[in-house]
Design an enzyme around this catalytic site. Structure first.
Site, PDB file in Angstrom:
ATOM      1  N   SER A 156      30.192  50.067  42.216  1.00  0.00           N
ATOM      2  CA  SER A 156      29.786  48.859  42.939  1.00  0.00           C
ATOM      3  C   SER A 156      28.590  49.113  43.854  1.00  0.00           C
ATOM      4  O   SER A 156      28.450  50.200  44.437  1.00  0.00           O
ATOM      5  CB  SER A 156      30.970  48.383  43.783  1.00  0.00           C
ATOM      6  OG  SER A 156      30.558  47.466  44.759  1.00  0.00           O
ATOM      7  N   GLU A 158      28.456  48.065  46.661  1.00  0.00           N
ATOM      8  CA  GLU A 158      29.000  48.298  48.004  1.00  0.00           C
ATOM      9  C   GLU A 158      29.008  49.793  48.333  1.00  0.00           C
ATOM     10  O   GLU A 158      29.132  50.175  49.491  1.00  0.00           O
ATOM     11  CB  GLU A 158      30.407  47.720  48.125  1.00  0.00           C
ATOM     12  CG  GLU A 158      30.476  46.198  48.109  1.00  0.00           C
ATOM     13  CD  GLU A 158      29.886  45.541  49.362  1.00  0.00           C
ATOM     14  OE1 GLU A 158      29.977  46.132  50.446  1.00  0.00           O
ATOM     15  OE2 GLU A 158      29.337  44.429  49.233  1.00  0.00           O
ATOM     16  N   TYR A 180      36.802  49.806  50.893  1.00  0.00           N
ATOM     17  CA  TYR A 180      36.536  49.528  49.467  1.00  0.00           C
ATOM     18  C   TYR A 180      35.363  50.371  48.972  1.00  0.00           C
ATOM     19  O   TYR A 180      35.451  51.040  47.933  1.00  0.00           O
ATOM     20  CB  TYR A 180      36.242  48.034  49.291  1.00  0.00           C
ATOM     21  CG  TYR A 180      35.692  47.667  47.923  1.00  0.00           C
ATOM     22  CD1 TYR A 180      36.529  47.528  46.820  1.00  0.00           C
ATOM     23  CD2 TYR A 180      34.321  47.450  47.732  1.00  0.00           C
ATOM     24  CE1 TYR A 180      36.022  47.196  45.561  1.00  0.00           C
ATOM     25  CE2 TYR A 180      33.809  47.113  46.487  1.00  0.00           C
ATOM     26  CZ  TYR A 180      34.660  46.988  45.402  1.00  0.00           C
ATOM     27  OH  TYR A 180      34.147  46.658  44.170  1.00  0.00           O
TER      28      TYR A 180
HETATM   29  P1  NAP Z   1      38.969  41.000  40.175  1.00  0.00           P
HETATM   30  O1  NAP Z   1      38.744  39.633  39.588  1.00  0.00           O
HETATM   31  O2  NAP Z   1      39.474  41.110  41.554  1.00  0.00           O
HETATM   32  O3  NAP Z   1      39.980  41.764  39.171  1.00  0.00           O
HETATM   33  C1  NAP Z   1      40.635  42.933  39.582  1.00  0.00           C
HETATM   34  C2  NAP Z   1      41.668  43.283  38.528  1.00  0.00           C
HETATM   35  O4  NAP Z   1      42.355  44.471  38.935  1.00  0.00           O
HETATM   36  C3  NAP Z   1      42.754  42.226  38.313  1.00  0.00           C
HETATM   37  O5  NAP Z   1      43.017  42.103  36.938  1.00  0.00           O
HETATM   38  C4  NAP Z   1      43.929  42.820  39.036  1.00  0.00           C
HETATM   39  O6  NAP Z   1      45.179  42.394  38.532  1.00  0.00           O
HETATM   40  C5  NAP Z   1      43.748  44.277  38.715  1.00  0.00           C
HETATM   41  N1  NAP Z   1      44.532  45.156  39.571  1.00  0.00           N
HETATM   42  C6  NAP Z   1      44.578  45.176  40.927  1.00  0.00           C
HETATM   43  N2  NAP Z   1      45.423  46.121  41.361  1.00  0.00           N
HETATM   44  C7  NAP Z   1      45.916  46.741  40.250  1.00  0.00           C
HETATM   45  C8  NAP Z   1      46.824  47.799  40.037  1.00  0.00           C
HETATM   46  N3  NAP Z   1      47.439  48.424  41.052  1.00  0.00           N
HETATM   47  N4  NAP Z   1      47.096  48.170  38.755  1.00  0.00           N
HETATM   48  C9  NAP Z   1      46.525  47.533  37.714  1.00  0.00           C
HETATM   49  N5  NAP Z   1      45.663  46.499  37.855  1.00  0.00           N
HETATM   50  C10 NAP Z   1      45.354  46.107  39.111  1.00  0.00           C
HETATM   51  O7  NAP Z   1      37.630  41.848  40.078  1.00  0.00           O
HETATM   52  P2  NAP Z   1      36.328  41.608  39.172  1.00  0.00           P
HETATM   53  O8  NAP Z   1      35.372  40.765  39.922  1.00  0.00           O
HETATM   54  O9  NAP Z   1      36.754  41.221  37.807  1.00  0.00           O
HETATM   55  O10 NAP Z   1      35.707  43.065  39.171  1.00  0.00           O
HETATM   56  C11 NAP Z   1      36.060  44.016  38.171  1.00  0.00           C
HETATM   57  C12 NAP Z   1      35.789  45.406  38.703  1.00  0.00           C
HETATM   58  O11 NAP Z   1      34.397  45.532  39.006  1.00  0.00           O
HETATM   59  C13 NAP Z   1      36.523  45.756  39.994  1.00  0.00           C
HETATM   60  O12 NAP Z   1      36.832  47.115  39.953  1.00  0.00           O
HETATM   61  C14 NAP Z   1      35.493  45.494  41.077  1.00  0.00           C
HETATM   62  O13 NAP Z   1      35.762  46.256  42.226  1.00  0.00           O
HETATM   63  C15 NAP Z   1      34.237  45.928  40.366  1.00  0.00           C
HETATM   64  N6  NAP Z   1      33.003  45.288  40.805  1.00  0.00           N
HETATM   65  C16 NAP Z   1      32.932  43.937  40.863  1.00  0.00           C
HETATM   66  C17 NAP Z   1      31.755  43.333  41.262  1.00  0.00           C
HETATM   67  C18 NAP Z   1      31.645  41.822  41.331  1.00  0.00           C
HETATM   68  O14 NAP Z   1      30.693  41.319  41.951  1.00  0.00           O
HETATM   69  N7  NAP Z   1      32.531  41.068  40.693  1.00  0.00           N
HETATM   70  C19 NAP Z   1      30.635  44.111  41.593  1.00  0.00           C
HETATM   71  C20 NAP Z   1      30.735  45.500  41.482  1.00  0.00           C
HETATM   72  C21 NAP Z   1      31.924  46.089  41.073  1.00  0.00           C
HETATM   73  P3  NAP Z   1      45.933  41.075  39.114  1.00  0.00           P
HETATM   74  O15 NAP Z   1      45.355  39.927  38.340  1.00  0.00           O
HETATM   75  O16 NAP Z   1      47.348  41.370  38.821  1.00  0.00           O
HETATM   76  O17 NAP Z   1      45.605  40.995  40.584  1.00  0.00           O
END
Ligand code: NAP
Length: 357
Positions: A156, A158, A180
């Protein structure tokens, strides 16, 4: 021989998750797909888009779903029957190894995380456990069960935190400003270390913010698009926000999940930044969102709320995705106004279905 996915196991998970009552895994391709992918975080914004894109490419897609007291299948409801859902949690080593054993993936996408910066200040240990150590557990499972697979780690912007450069790329150092960000830095270096130590194919995508109509409602962009739509439909009278001056490089999520796949295709694993190269403030996002909803006097609806202030914040993030463009042919095409309009239109349509006429 590849272990068979027990129909009752997969079927019962789908039952629990989606209230589904048909035979297990209907519509799954009978002929083996050319490639298999395993996605952690498939129920999230990115996981759901990535699953769609991989299915369209002919992959057999497996997704790890953790147990929740109230299931949240909204992002993957439409994929029911086309993806294999497996019980698992990044806290639980055995479940990750089992998922890898069942799916025998060619590609593993680690998208699961406690992904919300604000919550990471209130739950730093959980964030470290899932976002940081969870990635390490998956690396260990890969090392012992799938050392020929390729792994994508969702790193990320971040991690840059208090970045030193106006536009940040793969060569800039990290100075995270939240638990985070710290956990993501740990996961990033664990990936680099496993790549160097064991010769595994592991690549980080250092992605700047990417948003969509599937973004969680607590994230500021979606909070704004949803709040503006509520105001437009008479369901709310104001919108409470934290800092209006923070600047982010916001792109459209499906383009970034396409980048994830591209990152795993070259012969040699490397890390890549994904970004639009433009930055905008939260205030600009709010102004554009009100404009998209046809509301001119936007500032009268905004309430600055100190409850959303963070102990430490990142003021400015802007990325330089030149490497991804030159090596992978990737470029963010959806620009800021279009992104905001898409999100607002989706929330306006959603609330139109429930708003009193
Ligand atoms: P998100 O919508 O918050 O999805 C996070 C996922 O992780 C959800 O499916 C959640 O499941 C799952 N999860 C959380 N805790 C868990 C655990 N203990 N075991 C298994 N699964 C778990 O995030 P996103 O926006 O799709 O982002 C995807 C990834 O990219 C993340 O790692 C995020 O930090 C990273 N990222 C995102 C961005 C952005 O702007 N979107 C930018 C850089 C990096 P539940 O549905 O059960 O909660």
């Amino acid at each position: 021989m590849r272990p068979q996915l027990g129909p009752s196991k997969a079927g019962s998970l789908e039952d629990k998750l989606l209230g589904f009552r048909g035979p297990a895994l209907p519509g799954m391709p009978s002929a083996p797909a050319e490639k298999r992918a395993l996605i952690t975080g498939i129920t999230g914004q990115d996981g759901s888009f990535l699953a769609e894109q991989l299915l369209a490419k002919g992959y057999e897609v497996y997704g790890i779903v953790r147990r929740l007291s109230t299931p949240n299948p909204q992002n993957i409801r439409h994929l029911l029957g086309t993806v294999h859902l497996l019980d698992g949690d990044l806290h639980d080593q055995a479940s990750l190894e089992t998922a890898i054993r069942f799916s025998e993936p060619d590609e593993i996408y680690n998208l699961a995380a406690q992904s919300f910066v604000g919550v990471s200040f209130n739950q730093p240990v959980v964030t470290g456990e899932v976002t940081g150590l969870g990635a390490l557990r998956l690396l260990e499972a890969m090392r012992s069960r799938a050392d020929k697979a390729r792994l994508y780690q969702a790193s990320s912007s971040e991690m840059f935190g208090q970045g030193v450069a106006e536009r940040l790329n793969e060569g800039n150092g990290f100075h995270p400003r939240s638990p985070y960000g710290v956990a993501k830095v740990f996961a990033y270096w664990a990936c680099v270390n496993y790549r160097e130590s064991y010769g595994l194919y592991i690549a980080n995508g250092i992605l700047f913010n990417h948003e969509s109509e599937r973004r969680g409602l607590e994230f500021v962009t979606r909070k704004i698009s949803d709040g503006v739509a509520r105001i437009r439909h008479g369901l709310a009278s104001d919108l409470h926000l934290g800092s209006l001056t923070s600047q982010r490089d916001w792109g459209y999520a499906p383009e970034y999940t396409d980048l994830m796949w591209r990152i795993l295709q070259p012969t040699v694993a490397e890390d890549y930044v994904g970004a639009t190269g433009e930055t905008h403030s939260v205030e600009e996002f709010a102004r554009e969102a009100f404009r998209a909803a046809g509301i001119d006097d936007w500032s009268r609806y905004i309430v600055t709320d100190r409850r959303f202030a963070r102990p430490a914040d990142v003021d400015h993030l802007c990325g330089d995705a030149t490497k991804a463009k030159e090596r992978l042919g990737w470029e963010a095409k959806v620009r800021f106004p279009e992104l905001v309009h898409r999100m607002v239109q989706a929330d306006l349509a959603r609330h139109a279905r429930t708003a009193p006429s």
